[in-house]
Design an enzyme around this catalytic site. Structure first.
Site, short mmCIF file in Angstrom:
data_model
loop_
_atom_site.label_atom_id
_atom_site.label_comp_id
_atom_site.label_asym_id
_atom_site.label_seq_id
_atom_site.Cartn_x
_atom_site.Cartn_y
_atom_site.Cartn_z
N ALA A 131 0.93 -1.28 -0.08
CA ALA A 131 0.19 0.02 0.25
C ALA A 131 0.99 1.23 0.00
O ALA A 131 2.02 1.11 0.48
CB ALA A 131 -0.73 -0.07 1.33
N GLY A 136 0.53 -5.21 0.73
CA GLY A 136 -0.86 -5.10 -0.17
C GLY A 136 -0.30 -5.76 -1.58
O GLY A 136 -1.22 -6.30 -2.29
N GLU A 172 -0.81 -9.38 -1.10
CA GLU A 172 -2.36 -9.51 -1.08
C GLU A 172 -2.71 -9.41 -2.43
O GLU A 172 -3.64 -10.25 -2.79
CB GLU A 172 -2.54 -8.52 -0.28
N GLU A 212 3.89 -5.89 7.15
CA GLU A 212 2.87 -4.73 7.95
C GLU A 212 3.25 -4.56 9.33
O GLU A 212 3.37 -3.64 9.79
CB GLU A 212 1.45 -5.07 7.64
N1 3HC Z 1 4.66 3.34 0.20
C1 3HC Z 1 5.08 4.59 -0.21
N2 3HC Z 1 6.53 4.86 -0.51
C2 3HC Z 1 7.24 3.74 -0.55
C3 3HC Z 1 6.70 2.28 -0.11
C4 3HC Z 1 5.55 2.40 0.07
N3 3HC Z 1 4.97 1.24 0.55
N4 3HC Z 1 7.72 1.62 -0.13
C5 3HC Z 1 8.77 2.11 -0.26
N5 3HC Z 1 8.61 3.62 -0.46
C6 3HC Z 1 9.41 4.67 -0.93
C7 3HC Z 1 10.43 4.95 -0.07
O1 3HC Z 1 10.14 5.97 0.79
C8 3HC Z 1 11.54 5.43 -1.08
O2 3HC Z 1 11.37 7.11 -1.26
P1 3HC Z 1 12.35 8.05 -1.41
O3 3HC Z 1 12.96 7.62 -2.72
O4 3HC Z 1 11.48 9.15 -1.71
O5 3HC Z 1 12.99 8.07 -0.06
C9 3HC Z 1 11.54 4.76 -2.19
O6 3HC Z 1 10.05 4.29 -2.18
C10 3HC Z 1 12.55 3.65 -2.21
O7 3HC Z 1 12.59 2.98 -1.12
P2 3HC Z 1 13.75 2.59 -0.53
O8 3HC Z 1 14.59 3.43 -0.28
O9 3HC Z 1 13.26 1.66 0.76
O10 3HC Z 1 14.39 1.33 -1.75
P3 3HC Z 1 14.78 -0.12 -1.26
O11 3HC Z 1 15.02 -0.63 -2.60
O12 3HC Z 1 15.90 -0.02 -0.32
O13 3HC Z 1 13.74 -0.92 -0.71
C11 3HC Z 1 11.63 -2.08 -0.38
C12 3HC Z 1 12.45 -1.24 -1.41
C13 3HC Z 1 12.16 -3.37 -0.01
C14 3HC Z 1 10.40 -2.20 -0.94
C15 3HC Z 1 11.34 -1.01 0.89
O14 3HC Z 1 11.21 0.24 0.57
C16 3HC Z 1 10.31 -1.34 1.69
O15 3HC Z 1 10.39 -2.20 2.42
N6 3HC Z 1 9.07 -0.74 1.70
C17 3HC Z 1 8.01 -0.86 2.50
C18 3HC Z 1 7.51 -2.13 2.16
C19 3HC Z 1 6.04 -2.36 2.86
O16 3HC Z 1 6.41 -2.24 3.99
N7 3HC Z 1 4.84 -2.89 2.58
C20 3HC Z 1 3.70 -3.02 3.13
C21 3HC Z 1 3.20 -1.50 3.15
S1 3HC Z 1 1.61 -1.80 4.16
C22 3HC Z 1 0.40 -2.48 3.17
O17 3HC Z 1 0.68 -2.74 2.19
C23 3HC Z 1 -0.75 -2.66 3.98
C24 3HC Z 1 -1.75 -3.42 3.38
O18 3HC Z 1 -1.68 -4.86 3.91
C25 3HC Z 1 -3.27 -3.15 3.26
#
Ligand code: 3HC
Ligand code: NAI
Length: 701
Positions: A63, A102, A105, A125
Site C-alpha cells: 500500500a 498489499g 495480497e 506490515e
Molecule cells: N509506500 C510509499 N512509499 C514507499 C513504499 C510504500 N509502501 N515503499 C517504499 N517507498 C518509497 C521510499 O520511501 C523511498 O522513497 P524516497 O526515494 O523518496 O526516499 C522509495 O520508495 C524507495 O524505497 P527504499 O529506499 O526503501 O528502496 P529499497 O530498494 O532499499 O527498498 C523496499 C525497497 C524493499 C520495497 C522497501 O522500500 C520497503 O520495505 N518498503 C516498504 C514495504 C512495505 O512495508 N509494504 C507494506 C506496506 S503496508 C500495506 O501494504 C498494507 C496492506 O496490507 C493493506
C-alpha cells in the site's frame, strides 16, 4: 485513463502493468487503474487470461504508506482484490523484485502466482504497526496453515521465491528474464490446459486441519509476551489469523478489516511509519545533493581496542582492505586477536563461512606499529584513547604520511573535531565518524561535520555508512554531538530523581515500561560505571557551579562497583549471570547520600519518572536543533532510535513530543523549573514553536 496502470494485449492474453515508480505502491490512482483495467480485460471476449505485473524494478511493494492516517479514497484495496478473485478468467500474478504487503495480497487475490528466481514475497506490515489488511491474514493460512502464516506475518520477514514455492505460497519459480515473459508463459499453459480458477478463498484443507486447535494461537500469544512487549499490532495479527481459521471467509475478511482499522488508528502506526520515512530521509542531507564522493578501497584504523577492532570488522565485512595501527606489538597482537574473535563468532552464528573468514584475515587485514603503512589508504578512522593530546599526536602522524585526498576521521565521543582538524595541514579532509559500541553491530553512525569539512568528505562519510550497512546521521560539533549530548542531560535527571526519592530499580522499571530495552542503570552497568566516572571527571573543570551534582555514582565507583565486568554495580551479578539482582547495598548508599544533603525523600510514580526523562530529552534535543548541531528533528529521532534504544514504535523523541503536544512538554519543563531553574531552561525553539502553534514535524525537510 489512468497512466500508472496500463493494459497491454499479447494475443489472447491481457497484461496489466503497474507502473508507479519507485516501488509501484498501491496509491489511489493505482487501485483505480487496476480496477478499471481488470474490468476492461474481463469484459473483452478476446482475452482468455490476465497477467498482473509490475514495471521496472519490482512487483507492487505494498500500500502507499503515505496515505495512512488520511481519509480513505475509493476504491479500497480489498475491493480491488475482490474483483480479481471473482474474475471469470484466470488471473496470474507475475512477481519480480519484492511483492510486499498489499502487493503480495494482490498476488494472493490472483488465481495463480509465478515468480522470477530472485523475487521475494512478504507481509511486513507488522513493522509499520499494522497488519495485512487486504486479505493477507485470511488467505495466507488457507495456503500454508495458521502456524506458518503466523510466523510469516508476525516476523514480517521476506521469503525468497524458492522457499515460497516449497511452502505453497506461489505456484512456480520461473527462469524467464522478465516478469512479462514468465506471466505470459504461465498464462499460455493455463489457457491451453484449461487450469481451473484456483481461488485461495475457497481452499479449505489447511483451515479445517487447524480448526479447533487453539494451541497454535495460545503459543503465539505466549511468545508475544516476550517478543512484542508494548506492541499493539502483533496481538491483532494473532486475532486476525484465528478469525481465518474459525470464521467463514467473508466474516474473516470483515474481522481483518476491523482489526486493521484499529491498528491504523493506533499511535504506534504513526510512530513506526515516521521511523520508516525518517531513516530514508536521514541520508538526504540538505546542501549535500550532487556532492562528489571519494573512492573507498582501503582503510586504516588507529587503535585496536574495543572500538577500533569493531570498526575494523565492520569495514572488513564490507569488503574494504583494512590496516590496523597500534602503539606497540603487544597491543597490535591484542587488537588483531579481537578482530579474529569477533569474526569467529560470526562463523559460529552462521553469518560467515570459515573459508571467507580465513580469506578476510589473510588477504584483507593487516597490522603495523608504523604509520607509514597507511601511506596509500583512502580513509583512516582513529579510535585511540579519549584524550585530546593523544589524538592530536595521532593526527599529526597521519597528516605526515597520508596521501593527498585521504580522509582523516576520528571516532571521538565528545572531543572537538575542529580542534583536531586545526592541528593538521588539511582540515577540509577531517571529519568525525562516531561509531557506537559494539561497532560491528550497532547501526548508528554519527557523521560529525566540522567547520571546514569539505562536502565531498561528508558525502563519502554517508557512502561509507551505507556500505557498512549503517544509518548515517549528520551532526555538528559540540560536546557529545547529537546523541551523547542529549543523553548527558536526561541522564542527569535520573540521578536527581534517585537522590530525591526514587530507587534506581524503580527508575529502570519505569523507563523499560516506556519501551526502552534497558533502564539507564542497567546500561550503566553494561557500559561500565567507570565510563560515567571518567566523563564526569573530564567535565569537572568546566561544570557550572549552579549545576546540581549527585555523588551516588561516584560512591559506587570508589567501592569498585564497575558494573557487570566487576560482578557488581547498580545491580549484583552472580557468577555468569548478566541479569543483575537488586542490591540493598546500593539502596543504602543512596540513603546515605540523601541524608548528607538533608533530602526528605519523596515518591515518584512510573509516569512521573517517564515524563521528566522525556521532557529533559526533548528540551535538550530542541537546543541541539536550535544550534544547528542537528539539521532536522528527524535526524534526532533516528539517532535516538538507532543508538540509544528509544522505542521505535514511538517514532523517536521529536515525533513523541509532537504526539503528546509541545505545549504539554513545555508546561512540564516550566513546572520542573520551579524546583531547579538551572537544569530546566526551556529551549527557545520549543517556546517559539508552542507560541506559533507549530510542531517539530514542520521543521523536517
Ligand atoms: N509506500 C510509499 N512509499 C514507499 C513504499 C510504500 N509502501 N515503499 C517504499 N517507498 C518509497 C521510499 O520511501 C523511498 O522513497 P524516497 O526515494 O523518496 O526516499 C522509495 O520508495 C524507495 O524505497 P527504499 O529506499 O526503501 O528502496 P529499497 O530498494 O532499499 O527498498 C523496499 C525497497 C524493499 C520495497 C522497501 O522500500 C520497503 O520495505 N518498503 C516498504 C514495504 C512495505 O512495508 N509494504 C507494506 C506496506 S503496508 C500495506 O501494504 C498494507 C496492506 O496490507 C493493506
Ligand atoms: P580502548 O581503550 O579500548 O582502545 C584504545 C586503543 O588505542 C588501545 O588499544 C590503545 O593501545 C590504542 N592506542 C592508544 N594510543 C595509541 C596511539 N598513539 N597509536 C595507536 N594506538 C593507540 O578505547 P575504546 O573504548 O575503543 O575507545 C576508543 C575511542 O572510541 C575513544 O575516542 C572513545 O571515546 C571512542 N568511543 C568509544 C565508545 C565505547 O563505547 N567504548 C563508543 C564510541 C566512541
Amino acid at each position: 485513463m489512468s497512466e500508472v496502470v496500463r493494459l497491454e494485449r499479447h494475443g489472447d492474453i491481457a497484461a496489466i502493468v503497474v507502473d508507479n515508480p519507485p516501488v509501484n505502491a498501491l496509491g489511489q490512482a493505482v487501485r483505480q487503474g487496476l480496477k478499471e483495467r481488470l474490468n476492461e480485460a474481463a469484459n473483452d471476449d478476446a482475452v482468455r487470461a490476465i497477467v498482473i505485473l509490475g514495471a521496472e524494478r519490482t512487483f507492487i511493494a505494498g500500500a502507499d504508506i503515505r496515505e495512512f492516517g488520511k481519509p480513505p479514497q475509493p476504491p479500497s484495496l480489498p475491493e480491488v482484490i475482490e474483483d480479481m478473485d471473482a474474475c471469470p478468467k484466470p488471473v496470474i500474478a507475475a512477481l519480480h523484485g519484492t511483492a510486499l504487503g498489499g502487493g503480495f495480497e494482490v498476488a494472493l487475490g490472483c488465481h495463480y502466482r509465478v515468480a522470477l528466481d530472485g523475487a521475494k514475497v512478504g507481509l511486513p506490515e507488522v513493522k509499520l504497526g499494522i497488519l495485512p489488511g487486504a486479505g493477507g491474514t485470511q488467505r495466507t493460512p488457507r495456503l500454508i496453515g495458521a502456524a506458518k502464516a503466523l510466523d510469516m506475518i508476525l516476523s514480517g520477514d521476506f521469503v525468497a521465491a524458492e522457499k515460497a514455492l516449497s511452502l505453497g505460497l506461489i505456484d512456480e519459480v520461473s527462469k524467464a528474464e522478465t516478469p512479462l515473459e514468465a506471466g505470459l508463459a504461465f498464462a499460455r499453459k493455463a489457457i491451453d490446459e484449461a487450469y481451473p480458477l484456483r481461488r485461495v478463498r475457497d481452499l479449505e484443507d489447511e483451515i479445517l486441519a487447524d480448526r479447533g486447535k487453539s494451541d497454535v494461537f495460545d503459543d503465539a500469544r505466549g511468545k508475544l509476551k516476550k517478543t512484542a512487549r508494548g506492541l499493539f499490532s502483533p496481538h491483532k495479527i494473532v486475532d486476525a489469523v484465528q478469525a481465518a481459521v474459525e470464521l467463514p471467509f467473508d466474516d474473516g475478511i470483515k474481522r481483518e478489516r476491523e482489526l486493521f482499522q484499529e491498528c491504523v488508528e493506533s499511535p504506534q502506526r504513526a510512530g513506526l511509519i515516521h521511523a520508516f520515512f525518517s531513516e530514508r530521509q536521514v541520508g538526504k542531507v540538505p546542501g549535500l545533493k550532487g556532492a562528489a564522493r571519494r573512492p573507498l578501497i582501503s582503510a586504516g584504523v588507529v587503535g585496536g581496542g574495543t572500538m577500533g577492532a569493531g570498526i575494523a570488522v565492520s569495514m572488513l565485512l564490507s569488503g574494504l582492505q583494512v590496516i590496523m595501527i597500534e602503539r606497540d606489538e603487544e597491543s597490535l597482537a591484542r587488537g588483531k586477536a579481537t578482530v579474529d574473535k569477533i569474526l569467529e563468532a560470526s562463523v559460529k552464528r552462521g553469518k560467515l563461512t570459515a573459508g571467507s573468514k580465513a580469506a578476510v584475515m589473510t588477504e584483507s587485514f593487516s597490522g603495523s606499529t608504523d604509520y607509514a603503512a597507511l601511506s596509500d589508504v583512502d580513509i583512516v578512522v582513529e579510535a585511540v584513547f579519549e584524550d585530546m593530546e593523544v589524538k592530536k599526536g595521532v593526527f599529526a602522524q597521519l597528516d605526515a604520511v597520508l596521501k593527498a585526498g585521504a580522509i582523516l576521521a576520528t571516532n571521538t565521543s565528545y572531543l572537538d573535531v575542529d580542534a583536531l582538524a586545526a592541528g593538521t595541514s588539511r582540515p577540509s579532509d577531517v571529519i568525525g565518524l562516531h561509531f557506537f559500541s559494539p561497532a560491528h553491530v550497532m547501526k548508528l553512525l554519527e557523521i560529525v561535520v566540522g567547520d571546514q569539512t569539505a562536502p565531498e568528505v561528508v558525502a563519502t562519510g554517508f557512502a561509507l555508512a551505507k556500505r557498512l550497512g549503517k544509518v548515517g546521521v549528520r551532526a555538528g560539533v559540540c560536546d557529545g554531538f547529537i546523541g551523547n549530548r542529549i543523553l548527558a542531560t536526561y541522564r542527569k535527571q535520573i540521578d536527581y530523581m534517585v537522590e530525591d526519592g526514587a530507587s534506581p530499580y524503580e527508575v529502570d522499571d519505569a523507563i523499560r515500561a516506556f519501551g526502552f530495552p534497558m533502564g539507564p542503570f542497567q546500561v550503566s552497568d553494561l557500559a561500565g560505571v567507570d565510563i560515567g566516572w571518567m566523563t564526569r571527571r573530564r567535565l569537572d573543570a568546566t561544570r557550572d557551579p549552579r549545576e546540581r551534582y549527585v555523588e551516588v555514582a561516584d560512591r559506587l565507583y570508589e567501592a569498585g562497583r564497575m558494573g557487570q565486568k566487576s560482578g557488581a554495580g547498580w545491580y549484583l551479578y552472580s557468577e555468569g549471570n548478566r541479569r543483575g539482582a537488586k542490591d540493598p547495598v546500593v539502596e543504602n548508599i543512596v540513603v546515605q547520600e540523601r541524608a548528607k544533603k538533608d533530602i526528605e525523600p519523596k515518591s515518584f510514580t512510573p509516569e512521573q519518572i517517564q515524563r521528566r526523562y522525556l521532557a529533559a530529552m526533548i528540551n535538550e534535543a530542541a537546543k541541539v536543533l536550535e544550534e544547528g548541531i542537528a539539521l532536522r528533528p528527524l535526524d534526532i529521532d533516528v539517532t535516538l532510535l538507532y543508538g540509544y534504544g528509544f522505542p521505535r514504535w514511538r517514532g523517536g523523541p521529536m515525533k513523541y513530543a509532537d504526539m503528546v503536544g509541545l505545549d504539554q512538554i513545555l508546561a512540564d519543563i516550566r513546572s520542573y523549573a520551579e524546583e531547579d531553574a538551572f537544569a530546566w531552561q526551556p529551549a527557545k525553539l520549543l517556546v517559539d514553536l508552542v507560541e506559533r502553534g507549530e510542531n517539530f514535524e514542520s521543521l523536517n525537510k
